[in-house]
Write an enzyme that holds these catalytic residues in place. Structure first.
Site, PDB file in Angstrom:
ATOM      1  N   CYS A  21     -14.019  -7.803  16.495  1.00  0.00           N
ATOM      2  CA  CYS A  21     -15.030  -7.442  15.813  1.00  0.00           C
ATOM      3  C   CYS A  21     -14.449  -6.208  14.852  1.00  0.00           C
ATOM      4  O   CYS A  21     -13.746  -6.358  13.885  1.00  0.00           O
ATOM      5  CB  CYS A  21     -16.655  -6.952  16.201  1.00  0.00           C
TER       6      CYS A  21
ATOM      7  N   GLU B 237     -16.540  -8.652  25.279  1.00  0.00           N
ATOM      8  CA  GLU B 237     -16.966  -7.594  26.180  1.00  0.00           C
ATOM      9  C   GLU B 237     -18.275  -7.378  26.422  1.00  0.00           C
ATOM     10  O   GLU B 237     -18.656  -6.518  27.263  1.00  0.00           O
ATOM     11  CB  GLU B 237     -16.019  -6.282  25.871  1.00  0.00           C
TER      12      GLU B 237
ATOM     13  N   GLU C 176     -16.944   0.645  14.498  1.00  0.00           N
ATOM     14  CA  GLU C 176     -16.935   0.985  13.338  1.00  0.00           C
ATOM     15  C   GLU C 176     -15.411   1.092  12.935  1.00  0.00           C
ATOM     16  O   GLU C 176     -14.508   2.206  13.162  1.00  0.00           O
ATOM     17  CB  GLU C 176     -17.599   2.080  12.841  1.00  0.00           C
TER      18      GLU C 176
ATOM     19  N   HIS D 258     -17.952 -10.316  20.178  1.00  0.00           N
ATOM     20  CA  HIS D 258     -17.690  -9.327  21.039  1.00  0.00           C
ATOM     21  C   HIS D 258     -17.854  -9.968  22.383  1.00  0.00           C
ATOM     22  O   HIS D 258     -18.743  -9.907  23.546  1.00  0.00           O
ATOM     23  CB  HIS D 258     -18.766  -8.265  20.962  1.00  0.00           C
TER      24      HIS D 258
HETATM   25  N1  GLN Z   1     -19.003  -3.713  10.659  1.00  0.00           N
HETATM   26  C1  GLN Z   1     -18.343  -3.051  11.684  1.00  0.00           C
HETATM   27  C2  GLN Z   1     -17.027  -2.429  10.770  1.00  0.00           C
HETATM   28  O1  GLN Z   1     -16.956  -2.638   9.820  1.00  0.00           O
HETATM   29  C3  GLN Z   1     -17.870  -3.806  12.773  1.00  0.00           C
HETATM   30  C4  GLN Z   1     -18.943  -4.209  13.723  1.00  0.00           C
HETATM   31  C5  GLN Z   1     -18.509  -4.338  15.021  1.00  0.00           C
HETATM   32  O2  GLN Z   1     -17.450  -4.128  15.552  1.00  0.00           O
HETATM   33  N2  GLN Z   1     -19.571  -4.570  15.960  1.00  0.00           N
HETATM   34  O3  GLN Z   1     -16.425  -1.732  11.519  1.00  0.00           O
END
Ligand code: GLN
Length: 246
Positions: free
Chosen positions: A91, A218, A61, A216
């Protein structure tokens, strides 16, 4: 007796370990087939970062990671770090590595800004709209074998905005719009081939020393992206540093 050739130095790769999928990156790096021995450092404070030749920022996040990084006193050190050393954001990490964000949390969120793109948080939809798709990636080992992309509340690259003095952006993977979930609203699904200048199907890119993936790697069993990062982004910086005059 044969003279022994000098053993190449280890490479130290940090993984930002404040929140998110850092343990998965660690496992992947440990088992990846790499040309050099890699020492892994879980980065939680500046002293950890100072030991590293490169850094991976995991998914999770982005707002939480940024907040925890601020509290750990790591935001400014990471901004300095990326001026000279490679960083890979996956991400949420890709959001942190971008220079501009749309759909930020109310009140805004802090970024590191190493790559001059604008990224839209959750652009491919919410958690329930997470999806997986095969990807063609330029430069990956055995690149004719698709890489399995795992997209979880993934961000969308909506603008490439390098200034004339920034390094060029190199797109290494785009997703076919036909593989996107129908519920996502960012990329038009009726276009099989989007305009080549349209950034919204870009899912992996490089700029200068850095690598950004909106998915991702990983969370798969495929080590090719980790091998790619070490081979293409990290080792060239180590070699050029060790060969430059003292
Ligand atoms: N939507 C998430 C964010 O804003 C990211 C999601 C993720 O890393 N799987 O950080």
């Amino acid at each position: 007796m044969q003279p022994s050739s000098p053993t190449p130095a280890n490479v130290t790769i940090g993984i930002l370990a404040l929140q998110g999928a850092f343990a998965e990156h660690q496992v992947m790096l440990q088992k990846a087939s790499l040309k050099r021995r890699v020492v892994i450092v879980l980065v939680r404070q500046q002293e950890d970062l100072d030991k590293c030749d490169a850094l991976i920022i995991p998914g999770g996040e982005s707002t939480t990671i940024a907040l925890l990084a601020r509290l750990a006193g790591l935001l400014e050190p990471m901004r300095e770090f990326l001026k000279t050393k490679p960083v890979w954001g996956t991400c949420a990490g890709a959001i942190l590595l971008s220079r501009w964000v749309e759909g930020a949390k109310k009140g805004g969120q802090e970024l590191l800004g190493g790559i001059s793109v604008t990224i839209e948080r959750n652009g491919f939809g919410s958690q329930v709209e997470s999806f997986e798709a095969p990807l063609e990636v330029e430069g990956l080992r055995e690149s004719n074998r698709p890489f399995h992309g795992v997209f979880i509340r993934a961000p969308v690259v909506i603008g490439l905005n390098p200034s004339p003095t920034d390094p060029p952006i190199q797109i290494i993977s785009r997703i076919s719009p036909s593989l996107l979930p129908a519920s996502q609203t960012v990329v038009p699904l009726d276009e099989d081939d989007t305009d080549p200048r349209d950034p919204r199907t870009i899912v992996a890119l490089r700029q200068g020393l850095h690598l950004l993936t909106t998915f991702h790697p990983e969370l798969t069993k495929d080590d090719r992206f980790h091998e790619y990062f070490v081979r293409e982004c990290v080792l060239p910086t180590i070699t050029s540093r060790s060969s430059s005059p003292a």
